[in-house]
Write a protein that holds these residues in place. Structure first.
Motif, PDB file in Angstrom:
ATOM      1  N   PRO A 170       0.736  -1.180   0.235  1.00 37.57           N
ATOM      2  CA  PRO A 170      -0.211  -0.145   0.134  1.00 37.57           C
ATOM      3  C   PRO A 170       0.960   1.223   0.034  1.00 37.57           C
ATOM      4  O   PRO A 170       2.050   1.296   0.438  1.00 37.57           O
ATOM      5  N   THR A 171       0.320   2.381  -0.325  1.00 40.56           N
ATOM      6  CA  THR A 171       1.024   3.520  -0.546  1.00 40.56           C
ATOM      7  C   THR A 171       1.717   4.135   0.664  1.00 40.56           C
ATOM      8  O   THR A 171       1.134   3.755   1.699  1.00 40.56           O
ATOM      9  N   PRO A 172       2.835   4.688   0.733  1.00 39.56           N
ATOM     10  CA  PRO A 172       3.496   5.160   1.857  1.00 39.56           C
ATOM     11  C   PRO A 172       2.514   6.271   2.452  1.00 39.56           C
ATOM     12  O   PRO A 172       2.071   7.178   1.842  1.00 39.56           O
ATOM     13  N   ILE A 173       2.671   6.492   3.799  1.00 39.67           N
ATOM     14  CA  ILE A 173       2.097   7.507   4.513  1.00 39.67           C
ATOM     15  C   ILE A 173       3.089   8.433   5.196  1.00 39.67           C
ATOM     16  O   ILE A 173       3.933   7.639   5.918  1.00 39.67           O
ATOM     17  N   ARG A 174       3.203   9.573   4.850  1.00 38.49           N
ATOM     18  CA  ARG A 174       4.208  10.525   5.447  1.00 38.49           C
ATOM     19  C   ARG A 174       3.062  11.817   6.176  1.00 38.49           C
ATOM     20  O   ARG A 174       2.320  12.132   5.692  1.00 38.49           O
ATOM     21  N   ASN A 175       4.009  12.224   7.391  1.00 43.76           N
ATOM     22  CA  ASN A 175       3.408  13.588   8.172  1.00 43.76           C
ATOM     23  C   ASN A 175       3.876  14.578   7.376  1.00 43.76           C
ATOM     24  O   ASN A 175       5.242  14.794   7.368  1.00 43.76           O
ATOM     25  N   ALA A 176       2.995  15.521   6.703  1.00 46.77           N
ATOM     26  CA  ALA A 176       3.613  16.532   6.025  1.00 46.77           C
ATOM     27  C   ALA A 176       3.990  17.761   6.994  1.00 46.77           C
ATOM     28  O   ALA A 176       4.894  18.730   6.718  1.00 46.77           O
ATOM     29  N   LEU A 177       3.622  17.663   8.210  1.00 49.46           N
ATOM     30  CA  LEU A 177       4.262  18.783   9.273  1.00 49.46           C
ATOM     31  C   LEU A 177       5.512  18.330   9.785  1.00 49.46           C
ATOM     32  O   LEU A 177       6.234  19.261   9.950  1.00 49.46           O
ATOM     33  N   THR A 178       5.908  16.938   9.871  1.00 49.72           N
ATOM     34  CA  THR A 178       7.297  16.740  10.402  1.00 49.72           C
ATOM     35  C   THR A 178       8.342  15.932   9.157  1.00 49.72           C
ATOM     36  O   THR A 178       9.538  15.761   9.485  1.00 49.72           O
ATOM     37  N   GLY A 179       7.730  15.410   8.170  1.00 52.51           N
ATOM     38  CA  GLY A 179       8.277  14.729   7.221  1.00 52.51           C
ATOM     39  C   GLY A 179       8.299  13.297   7.700  1.00 52.51           C
ATOM     40  O   GLY A 179       8.828  12.537   7.057  1.00 52.51           O
ATOM     41  N   GLU A 180       7.859  12.955   9.128  1.00 55.99           N
ATOM     42  CA  GLU A 180       8.136  11.508   9.448  1.00 55.99           C
ATOM     43  C   GLU A 180       7.391  10.495   8.488  1.00 55.99           C
ATOM     44  O   GLU A 180       6.063  10.796   8.011  1.00 55.99           O
ATOM     45  N   VAL A 181       7.804   9.512   8.272  1.00 55.04           N
ATOM     46  CA  VAL A 181       7.192   8.336   7.521  1.00 55.04           C
ATOM     47  C   VAL A 181       6.410   7.478   8.468  1.00 55.04           C
ATOM     48  O   VAL A 181       7.068   6.917   9.463  1.00 55.04           O
ATOM     49  N   ILE A 182       5.097   7.398   8.237  1.00 51.85           N
ATOM     50  CA  ILE A 182       4.110   6.855   9.344  1.00 51.85           C
ATOM     51  C   ILE A 182       4.207   5.103   8.825  1.00 51.85           C
ATOM     52  O   ILE A 182       4.183   4.277   9.574  1.00 51.85           O
ATOM     53  N   ARG A 183       4.099   5.020   7.455  1.00 53.29           N
ATOM     54  CA  ARG A 183       4.131   3.530   6.696  1.00 53.29           C
ATOM     55  C   ARG A 183       4.820   3.869   5.588  1.00 53.29           C
ATOM     56  O   ARG A 183       4.563   4.502   4.658  1.00 53.29           O
ATOM     57  N   PRO A 184       5.993   2.770   5.574  1.00 58.03           N
ATOM     58  CA  PRO A 184       6.868   2.906   4.427  1.00 58.03           C
ATOM     59  C   PRO A 184       6.434   2.344   3.333  1.00 58.03           C
ATOM     60  O   PRO A 184       5.452   1.628   3.300  1.00 58.03           O
TER      61      PRO A 184
END
Length: 184
Positions: A170-184
């Motif tokens: 599934p598509t990666p999920i990133r936090n736009a505020l911090t740049g953190e990768v939530i789901r690679p």
């Protein structure tokens, strides 16, 4: 790709509060009208997914997502906008008007502008963003074909046939505020 007629039927199913499945970038997605609380409740029950987790929204373009998000300053929005359309899901601050059944227990909402031809055409036919979660019960493998949707998600009202986009995950999920990768 699904025919224009099938896309119109699918959009009508969604407008009537139905649950629809369609191919996405990696797996079959399942979703509904994000502004219809009964449809979302039915979707969550079908998936056995808690309300607190929130749902991903997918749109054909950025404008379809605007009612649900707060736009960040240009420097933070640039990587988001440059990754779309495409297989990238971002967490953005939720609009004050975003329904709690979309955000779950978060002040953020997960959004994606899809490049998948069926998902994109469906959002255009519907006229707005849709909830889009993997077609499976929570904790089980997602469906990669229409047949697997029928087997794994009984209660789905209709399925748009087509091929997934070929991603293995599934598509990666990133936090736009911090740049953190939530789901690679």
């Amino acid at each position: 790709m699904s025919s224009p007629f099938r896309l119109r039927l699918g959009a009508d199913t969604l407008r009537k509060g139905g649950i629809l499945a369609w191919p996405t970038e990696a797996v079959f997605g399942i979703g509904c009208d994000p502004l219809n609380p009964r449809a979302v409740q039915r979707l969550l029950k079908l998936k056995q997914r808690p309300l607190s987790k929130g749902l991903i929204l997918v749109g054909a373009n950025f404008q379809q997502l605007l009612p649900f998000i707060q736009v960040l300053p240009e420097a933070q929005m640039r990587p988001v906008l440059e990754s779309w359309p495409g297989p990238n899901t971002w967490l953005l601050p939720a609009s004050p008007d975003a329904p709690f059944w979309i955000t779950g227990a978060s002040a953020l909402v997960a959004v994606r502008v899809t490049a998948h031809p069926v998902a994109r055409a469906l959002c255009l036919a519907f006229g707005g963003a849709l909830t889009s979660t993997s077609a499976n019960r929570s904790g089980h493998r997602p469906a990669r074909s229409a047949l697997e949707v029928r087997l794994r998600c009984p209660g789905t009202d209709d399925i748009l046939h087509g091929h997934t986009g070929g991603l293995s995950r599934p598509t990666p999920i990133r936090n736009a505020l911090t740049g953190e990768v939530i789901r690679p």
